[in-house]
Design a protein around this motif. Structure first.
Motif, mmCIF file in Angstrom:
data_model
loop_
_atom_site.group_PDB
_atom_site.id
_atom_site.type_symbol
_atom_site.label_atom_id
_atom_site.label_comp_id
_atom_site.label_asym_id
_atom_site.label_seq_id
_atom_site.Cartn_x
_atom_site.Cartn_y
_atom_site.Cartn_z
ATOM 1 N N PHE A 177 0.849 -1.189 0.000
ATOM 2 C CA PHE A 177 0.000 0.000 0.000
ATOM 3 C C PHE A 177 0.888 1.243 0.000
ATOM 4 O O PHE A 177 2.075 1.178 0.352
ATOM 5 C CB PHE A 177 -0.903 0.000 1.244
ATOM 6 C CG PHE A 177 -0.181 -0.392 2.509
ATOM 7 C CD1 PHE A 177 0.583 0.520 3.228
ATOM 8 C CD2 PHE A 177 -0.245 -1.704 2.970
ATOM 9 C CE1 PHE A 177 1.261 0.157 4.389
ATOM 10 C CE2 PHE A 177 0.429 -2.087 4.120
ATOM 11 C CZ PHE A 177 1.177 -1.152 4.828
ATOM 12 N N PRO A 178 0.358 2.430 -0.384
ATOM 13 C CA PRO A 178 1.171 3.644 -0.443
ATOM 14 C C PRO A 178 1.515 4.182 0.946
ATOM 15 O O PRO A 178 0.673 4.181 1.857
ATOM 16 C CB PRO A 178 0.272 4.643 -1.187
ATOM 17 C CG PRO A 178 -0.762 3.818 -1.859
ATOM 18 C CD PRO A 178 -0.976 2.629 -0.965
ATOM 19 N N VAL A 179 2.754 4.670 1.087
ATOM 20 C CA VAL A 179 3.214 5.277 2.332
ATOM 21 C C VAL A 179 4.027 6.525 2.011
ATOM 22 O O VAL A 179 4.639 6.635 0.946
ATOM 23 C CB VAL A 179 4.082 4.300 3.160
ATOM 24 C CG1 VAL A 179 3.274 3.109 3.638
ATOM 25 C CG2 VAL A 179 5.308 3.827 2.376
ATOM 26 N N CYS A 180 4.020 7.450 2.942
ATOM 27 C CA CYS A 180 4.870 8.641 2.821
ATOM 28 C C CYS A 180 5.157 9.170 4.215
ATOM 29 O O CYS A 180 4.609 8.684 5.208
ATOM 30 C CB CYS A 180 4.217 9.714 1.956
ATOM 31 S SG CYS A 180 2.772 10.492 2.717
ATOM 32 N N SER A 181 6.002 10.167 4.305
ATOM 33 C CA SER A 181 6.345 10.734 5.606
ATOM 34 C C SER A 181 5.324 11.789 6.020
ATOM 35 O O SER A 181 4.665 12.403 5.169
ATOM 36 C CB SER A 181 7.737 11.371 5.550
ATOM 37 O OG SER A 181 7.687 12.560 4.776
ATOM 38 N N GLY A 262 5.796 6.353 13.569
ATOM 39 C CA GLY A 262 5.343 7.631 13.025
ATOM 40 C C GLY A 262 6.263 8.210 11.968
ATOM 41 O O GLY A 262 6.074 9.359 11.547
ATOM 42 N N LYS A 263 7.250 7.439 11.488
ATOM 43 C CA LYS A 263 8.137 7.932 10.437
ATOM 44 C C LYS A 263 7.466 7.862 9.070
ATOM 45 O O LYS A 263 7.831 8.594 8.155
ATOM 46 C CB LYS A 263 9.429 7.117 10.418
ATOM 47 C CG LYS A 263 10.263 7.251 11.690
ATOM 48 C CD LYS A 263 11.496 6.359 11.623
ATOM 49 C CE LYS A 263 12.324 6.471 12.891
ATOM 50 N NZ LYS A 263 13.511 5.562 12.868
ATOM 51 N N LEU A 264 6.503 6.945 8.944
ATOM 52 C CA LEU A 264 5.706 6.828 7.737
ATOM 53 C C LEU A 264 4.235 6.807 8.118
ATOM 54 O O LEU A 264 3.887 6.419 9.241
ATOM 55 C CB LEU A 264 6.042 5.542 6.967
ATOM 56 C CG LEU A 264 7.385 5.455 6.253
ATOM 57 C CD1 LEU A 264 7.583 4.065 5.674
ATOM 58 C CD2 LEU A 264 7.510 6.516 5.153
ATOM 59 N N VAL A 265 3.383 7.208 7.181
ATOM 60 C CA VAL A 265 1.941 7.089 7.377
ATOM 61 C C VAL A 265 1.360 6.348 6.175
ATOM 62 O O VAL A 265 1.846 6.477 5.042
ATOM 63 C CB VAL A 265 1.261 8.468 7.526
ATOM 64 C CG1 VAL A 265 1.692 9.130 8.818
ATOM 65 C CG2 VAL A 265 1.561 9.360 6.328
#
Length: 312
Positions: A177-181, A262-265
């Motif tokens: 699934f997509p993740v970002c900071s 919490g480094k990625l969401v």
């Protein structure tokens, strides 16, 4: 409280399954056949079959189903194995110091870089706490001709499972699934729909296939994707997402700790089954090494329990 005689009578009525039968059931579950289980326990297949029939009669539950030579655990059998495997592990740990047979010696594991960095590095101390006298070495060979050399006990490989002539055991299939900071979200604002993603910097591991498959599954549409940044190594891809360079396709294992810290969401609930899976691959003769089998059993149990937890 009841009298001692009453307690003794109550204890006498309790029926405990044979430890041999439990070990055989666990071996059948792990190895997938009566024949392989019999070889692992140095008995005949008929002896395994006899023990399992006695166990089923004692419990009053069908544990395995047979279709020719193929043997599968029933749903009740799978649930039972999950519990007895933990019990057998406790007994093994308790017996080892008493018998002076604490496993020791070198163990060399070759592990895919992403799994090594984002999972194994966090959890390997759990294995060493169980077996502190094993001398462990972890490598990251990428050349297919080197990952199963004479010095390596087994490899953990992301691929299609096609390794002719080798012992191959499925470990797990990731969900992506997509993740970002969080910093990336602050700069670019709320991302409401999958369609919004194609306007933003996307990060790719080797090619665009993961993004193409996820976007198609999440939006039922096809999109033209800009090239974005292409990484040959998955750790570079995930680290770039953590640093805020763009949005990556992560998964439930490689992104697990970064998400919890919490480094990625995670951007959307929709996920896809990875195109490949992680496999344990080794030379068949290496399975005779006790330290090798202990490590493979530990890995298999961890991911089996993780899969059950995420599916419940």
């Amino acid at each position: 409280m009841g009298s001692m005689a009453e307690r003794d009578a109550s204890d006498a009525r309790r029926i405990y399954p044979s430890m041999t039968a439990l070990r055989m059931l666990e071996a059948v579950s792990r190895l997938g056949s009566l024949h392989k289980a019999s070889e692992a326990m140095f008995v005949t297949p008929s002896a395994v079959s006899h023990q399992l029939r006695n166990l089923e009669q004692m419990l009053g539950v069908k544990l395995i189903s047979r279709a020719g030579r193929k043997v599968e655990l029933t749903s009740a059998g799978n649930r039972y194995v999950q519990d007895i495997r933990k019990a057998l592990e406790i007994v093994e740990r308790a017996n080892a110091p008493l018998g002076g047979s604490e496993p020791f010696g070198p163990l060399r594991i070759n592990c895919a870089s992403g799994l090594g960095s984002y999972w194994l590095a966090y959890h390997i101390t759990e294995f060493l706490d169980l077996f502190p006298n094993i001398d462990l070495e972890i490598t990251n060979e990428t050349d297919r001709s080197d990952i199963l050399n004479d010095q390596t006990d087994f490899s953990i490989i992301y691929g299609d499972g096609a390794w002719p002539g080798k012992h191959v055991q499925h470990l797990f299939t990731p969900r992506a699934f997509p993740v970002c900071s969080p910093a990336f979200l602050e700069r670019h604002g709320r991302i409401r729909t999958p369609e919004d993603l194609v306007k933003l910097p996307l990060l790719h591991h080797r090619n665009q296939s993961d993004w193409v498959v996820w976007l198609s599954a999440a939006s039922k549409k096809s999109f033209e994707l800009s090239k974005g940044i292409m990484f040959s190594d998955v750790t570079q891809n995930i680290n770039a997402a953590i640093a805020g360079a763009g949005i990556a396709i992560g998964d439930d294992i490689l992104g697990r700790h970064a998400l919890s810290e919490g480094k990625l969401v995670r951007l959307f609930d929709a996920d896809i089954r990875g195109p490949h899976a992680y496999y344990i691959v080794t030379q068949k003769e290496r399975m005779e090494r006790r330290v090798c089998q202990l490590a493979i059993d530990w890995l298999s149990r961890w991911f089996q329990e993780y899969t059950l937890q995420t599916q419940s």
